[in-house]
Design a protein around this motif. Structure first.
Motif, PDB file in Angstrom:
ATOM      1  N   VAL B 285       0.667  -1.267  -0.044  1.00  0.00           N
ATOM      2  CA  VAL B 285       0.118  -0.032   0.063  1.00  0.00           C
ATOM      3  C   VAL B 285       0.688   1.218   0.126  1.00  0.00           C
ATOM      4  O   VAL B 285       1.824   1.548   0.780  1.00  0.00           O
ATOM      5  N   THR B 286       0.352   2.195  -0.769  1.00  0.00           N
ATOM      6  CA  THR B 286       1.193   3.678  -0.923  1.00  0.00           C
ATOM      7  C   THR B 286       0.101   4.498  -0.305  1.00  0.00           C
ATOM      8  O   THR B 286      -1.166   4.661  -1.052  1.00  0.00           O
ATOM      9  N   ILE B 287       0.138   5.214   0.632  1.00  0.00           N
ATOM     10  CA  ILE B 287      -0.958   6.253   1.247  1.00  0.00           C
ATOM     11  C   ILE B 287      -0.750   7.519   0.614  1.00  0.00           C
ATOM     12  O   ILE B 287       0.608   8.168   0.662  1.00  0.00           O
ATOM     13  N   LEU B 288      -1.488   8.186  -0.246  1.00  0.00           N
ATOM     14  CA  LEU B 288      -1.431   9.165  -1.028  1.00  0.00           C
ATOM     15  C   LEU B 288      -1.368  10.519  -0.572  1.00  0.00           C
ATOM     16  O   LEU B 288      -0.819  11.492  -0.825  1.00  0.00           O
ATOM     17  N   GLN B 289      -2.075  10.283   0.749  1.00  0.00           N
ATOM     18  CA  GLN B 289      -2.153  11.697   1.520  1.00  0.00           C
ATOM     19  C   GLN B 289      -1.898  11.374   2.976  1.00  0.00           C
ATOM     20  O   GLN B 289      -2.597  10.940   3.748  1.00  0.00           O
ATOM     21  N   LYS B 290      -0.475  11.454   3.291  1.00  0.00           N
ATOM     22  CA  LYS B 290      -0.229  11.438   4.668  1.00  0.00           C
ATOM     23  C   LYS B 290       0.874  12.402   4.932  1.00  0.00           C
ATOM     24  O   LYS B 290       2.078  12.357   3.964  1.00  0.00           O
ATOM     25  N   GLU B 291       0.808  13.223   5.805  1.00  0.00           N
ATOM     26  CA  GLU B 291       1.725  14.245   6.137  1.00  0.00           C
ATOM     27  C   GLU B 291       2.916  13.788   7.347  1.00  0.00           C
ATOM     28  O   GLU B 291       4.102  13.768   6.992  1.00  0.00           O
ATOM     29  N   LEU B 293       3.738  10.869   8.691  1.00  0.00           N
ATOM     30  CA  LEU B 293       4.381   9.572   8.502  1.00  0.00           C
ATOM     31  C   LEU B 293       4.287   8.891   6.891  1.00  0.00           C
ATOM     32  O   LEU B 293       3.194   8.228   7.049  1.00  0.00           O
ATOM     33  N   PRO B 294       4.843   9.465   6.075  1.00  0.00           N
ATOM     34  CA  PRO B 294       4.508   9.087   4.777  1.00  0.00           C
ATOM     35  C   PRO B 294       4.593   7.480   4.523  1.00  0.00           C
ATOM     36  O   PRO B 294       5.736   6.896   5.012  1.00  0.00           O
ATOM     37  N   ILE B 295       3.761   6.785   3.713  1.00  0.00           N
ATOM     38  CA  ILE B 295       4.111   5.350   3.480  1.00  0.00           C
ATOM     39  C   ILE B 295       3.912   5.116   2.035  1.00  0.00           C
ATOM     40  O   ILE B 295       3.145   5.330   1.327  1.00  0.00           O
ATOM     41  N   ILE B 296       5.115   4.683   1.716  1.00  0.00           N
ATOM     42  CA  ILE B 296       5.320   4.292   0.118  1.00  0.00           C
ATOM     43  C   ILE B 296       5.443   2.934  -0.073  1.00  0.00           C
ATOM     44  O   ILE B 296       6.729   2.615   0.564  1.00  0.00           O
ATOM     45  N   ARG B 297       4.733   2.101  -0.723  1.00  0.00           N
ATOM     46  CA  ARG B 297       4.915   0.628  -1.076  1.00  0.00           C
ATOM     47  C   ARG B 297       5.200   0.029   0.363  1.00  0.00           C
ATOM     48  O   ARG B 297       6.136  -0.897   0.282  1.00  0.00           O
ATOM     49  N   TYR B 298       4.491   0.120   1.090  1.00  0.00           N
ATOM     50  CA  TYR B 298       4.504  -0.684   2.389  1.00  0.00           C
ATOM     51  C   TYR B 298       3.868  -2.108   2.104  1.00  0.00           C
ATOM     52  O   TYR B 298       2.681  -2.226   1.865  1.00  0.00           O
ATOM     53  N   ARG B 299       4.922  -2.746   2.651  1.00  0.00           N
ATOM     54  CA  ARG B 299       4.567  -4.291   2.528  1.00  0.00           C
ATOM     55  C   ARG B 299       3.676  -4.689   3.720  1.00  0.00           C
ATOM     56  O   ARG B 299       4.217  -4.886   4.934  1.00  0.00           O
ATOM     57  N   THR B 300       2.276  -4.841   3.699  1.00  0.00           N
ATOM     58  CA  THR B 300       1.539  -4.967   4.724  1.00  0.00           C
ATOM     59  C   THR B 300       1.751  -6.370   5.379  1.00  0.00           C
ATOM     60  O   THR B 300       1.175  -6.597   6.679  1.00  0.00           O
ATOM     61  N   GLY B 301       2.029  -7.288   4.540  1.00  0.00           N
ATOM     62  CA  GLY B 301       1.851  -8.786   5.160  1.00  0.00           C
ATOM     63  C   GLY B 301       0.785  -9.578   4.853  1.00  0.00           C
ATOM     64  O   GLY B 301       0.488 -10.559   5.135  1.00  0.00           O
ATOM     65  N   ASP B 302      -0.153  -8.625   4.555  1.00  0.00           N
ATOM     66  CA  ASP B 302      -1.498  -9.458   4.276  1.00  0.00           C
ATOM     67  C   ASP B 302      -1.717  -9.948   3.019  1.00  0.00           C
ATOM     68  O   ASP B 302      -1.455  -9.138   2.095  1.00  0.00           O
TER      69      ASP B 302
END
Lengths: 147, 433
Positions: B285-291, B293-302
């Motif tokens: 998951v990449t969260i497009l709007q987050k100031e 703690l930005p998250i790009i291509r996060y491996r959720t493990g799910d």
């Protein structure tokens, strides 16, 4: 009087509380022709400690240890009681007068006398003060079979 | 049909893609310029923001792992100053080190807005009375749903977890129409209500349950719905993404992942290549709007699959299927994430026990029970039961501190637990979902 002559080596064995564990311990002792003189099991949630006085503690330790059991020696003392009503009371009174705190205890009733086995914090002091008050303690040599 | 933000929720796919690309591009430029962590990662990976010329170029960006968040403890990866933060949440980490998530005002607003859409999509709104029975505090579940439900104008009953009889009384007295909690806690409430002589179906106004934070199944949904006469909806989120954010609509056929908030990839965890649509893989998951703690291509493990086909509800945002498991061996115990590595780490710090252990998970009634069996070190053996009980108590205490969840401890004989060659399988999970 050497108090050490009156300290007896008990073997203590950790055991999970599941079927077959006691059988394994007893079977091992039988294989080594070790005689069990007194025996108790203390149990808690899920596990227990088997405590025994045997005629050959070193051999018992070696055998059980080799089988993967957790074994340790614990110094205990064994007091002879009169095997009549009031026998335990006499002993309990003596221990109380001597100010000896018992960690745990178990008993057996043999041909010659009843014996109370005691685990106390300060073994040497307890030995001296029991003998001083006229108590009759077994010597470790009394338990081992043929020397 | 009612939607919270109809223009956004029903935007045609082409429009959404354009919006996503714009947001991604802005995000990548911002992080390349202002985040040491992302700048270094992009340089190491040989990618520059100018290389992002289409949504597909997302794949050129490096992954982010749970360990990155842990290593960044507490706020090394944050891209907002402390005085811009309005909240922290903290989740347990894989080795006992927690992960801190910070939120700016805008972050909270995005999170709450995401939940406002989600809750509206499953038929809730003004006039509803929503009982939030997720834990309030460092865990994101309670406060997240609290503000989400407030935003849609529902009346919130912030019961948090526990004191179940009181929860049931309040549910009756305040005419609660919806409850947010873990599925196992709802089943526990159902059992407790029965004992009190209360029928959730006949004696309460409950009509919906928003359930998540632990694995559950369609069978469990059917059981809950039939027994309680309600509709049960599946909600998804993790603290790294903000918290619970996405939920099923009234179709109950997949969880809408708002495209203006996140970009979802489903990858083969072995090859990191995208799997064909509809096939299972790890959700990234990449969260497009987050100031903060930005998250790009996060491996959720799910593990889940993606469905981009139009939903009968009219929403154009893609849906993920019910989670099918984990890539790693994470367990969820009463809503709390637990990794066997955390247990191992905690046990290694206790000289009285060895590193050989097993975890057994089962259900007592509707609640999870976790048992850790660990071998005693022969040096620690005592003939006194009290000493052994003290060791057991100390192990339980240490594990509770490390995991934030109570566990039963059993002391085992040395050599009695299984030994593993290669990857250890230390978990026996007897729960049925």
């Amino acid at each position: 009087m050497d108090p050490r002559a009156y300290t007896i080596k008990q073997i203590s064995v950790f055991s999970e509380n599941k079927p077959g564990r006691l059988m394994a311990i007893a079977g091992a002792l039988e294989e080594e022709s070790i005689n069990i003189l007194a025996f108790s099991i203390a149990e808690a949630n899920g596990f227990g400690v088997v405590r025994a006085l045997v005629d050959k503690p070193e051999a018992a330790y070696k055998k059980l240890n080799a089988m993967g059991f957790m074994v340790s020696f614990t110094d205990v003392i064994a007091v002879k009681m009169r095997d009549v009503p009031g026998g335990l009371f006499e002993m309990a009174k003596l221990l109380s007068d001597a100010g000896i705190n018992i960690e745990y205890s178990y008993a057996y009733s043999g041909r010659e006398a009843a014996v109370l086995i005691l685990r106390v914090d300060q073994v040497e002091n307890a030995v001296k003060s029991i003998i001083f008050r006229g108590g009759n303690l077994l010597k470790s040599a009394d338990l081992s079979g043929s020397p | 049909m009612i939607a919270w933000d109809p223009n956004m929720e029903m935007m045609p796919e082409a429009g959404l893609k354009k919006l996503q690309f714009r947001l991604l591009k802005t995000l990548v430029y911002r992080l390349y310029s202002f985040s040491n962590f992302y700048h270094e990662r992009m340089v190491q990976h040989g990618v520059h923001p100018d290389d992002i010329t289409s949504l597909d170029d997302l794949r050129r960006l490096p992954f982010m792992y749970k360990t990155d968040l842990r290593d960044g403890y507490p706020d090394k990866i944050f891209t907002a100053e402390q005085d811009e933060l309005v909240r922290y949440h903290v989740s347990s980490g894989t080795t006992g080190k927690p992960t801190v998530v910070g939120y700016t005002k805008h972050d909270l607003d995005t999170w709450t807005e995401s939940l406002a859409r989600a809750l509206t999509s499953c038929g809730l709104g003004r006039g509803d009375v929503v009982q939030v029975s997720y834990g309030y505090g460092l865990f994101t579940g309670g406060l997240g749903l609290h503000y989400g439900a407030e935003r849609i104008g529902a009346s919130v009953v912030p019961t948090s977890v526990g004191n179940t009889e009181r929860q049931i009384e309040l549910m009756q007295d305040l005419l609660v129409t919806a409850i947010c909690c873990t599925p196992s806690y709802l089943m526990h409430i159902g059992d407790a209500a029965k004992k009190m002589g209360v029928s959730i179906r006949d004696d309460t106004h409950l009509r919906a349950a928003i359930l998540g934070a632990e694995p559950w199944s369609e069978q469990m949904r059917t059981r809950i719905e039939d027994e309680m006469g309600i509709r049960a909806y599946n909600i998804y989120g993790t603290s790294e993404l903000s918290g619970p954010m996405f939920c099923e609509c009234t179709e109950q056929n997949g969880i809408h992942m708002w495209s203006d908030i996140c970009l979802v990839e489903i990858l083969d965890p072995e090859t990191d290549e995208p799997v064909p649509e509809g096939e299972k893989g790890e959700m990234v998951v990449t969260i497009l709007q987050k100031e903060a703690l930005p998250i790009i291509r996060y491996r959720t493990g799910d593990i889940t699959s993606l469905d981009t086909s139009p939903c009968p509800c009219g929403r154009t945002h893609p849906r993920i299927a019910r989670l099918a498991g984990r890539v790693d061996d994470m367990l969820i115990i009463r809503g709390i994430n637990v990794f066997p590595s955390q247990v191992e780490h905690a046990l290694l710090g206790i000289p009285a026990v060895s590193g050989h252990f097993m975890i057994e998970v089962s259900r007592r009634g509707a609640l999870d029970d976790m048992l850790v069996r660990v071998e005693l070190n022969p040096e620690a053996f005592s003939d006194k039961i009290n000493d052994l009980m003290a060791i057991r108590g100390m192990v339980a205490h240490t594990l509770k501190n490390a995991l934030n969840v109570s566990v039963d401890v059993e002391i085992a004989e040395p050599g009695s637990l299984p030994r593993f060659e290669g990857k250890a399988k230390r978990v026996i999970d007897r729960r049925e979902y």
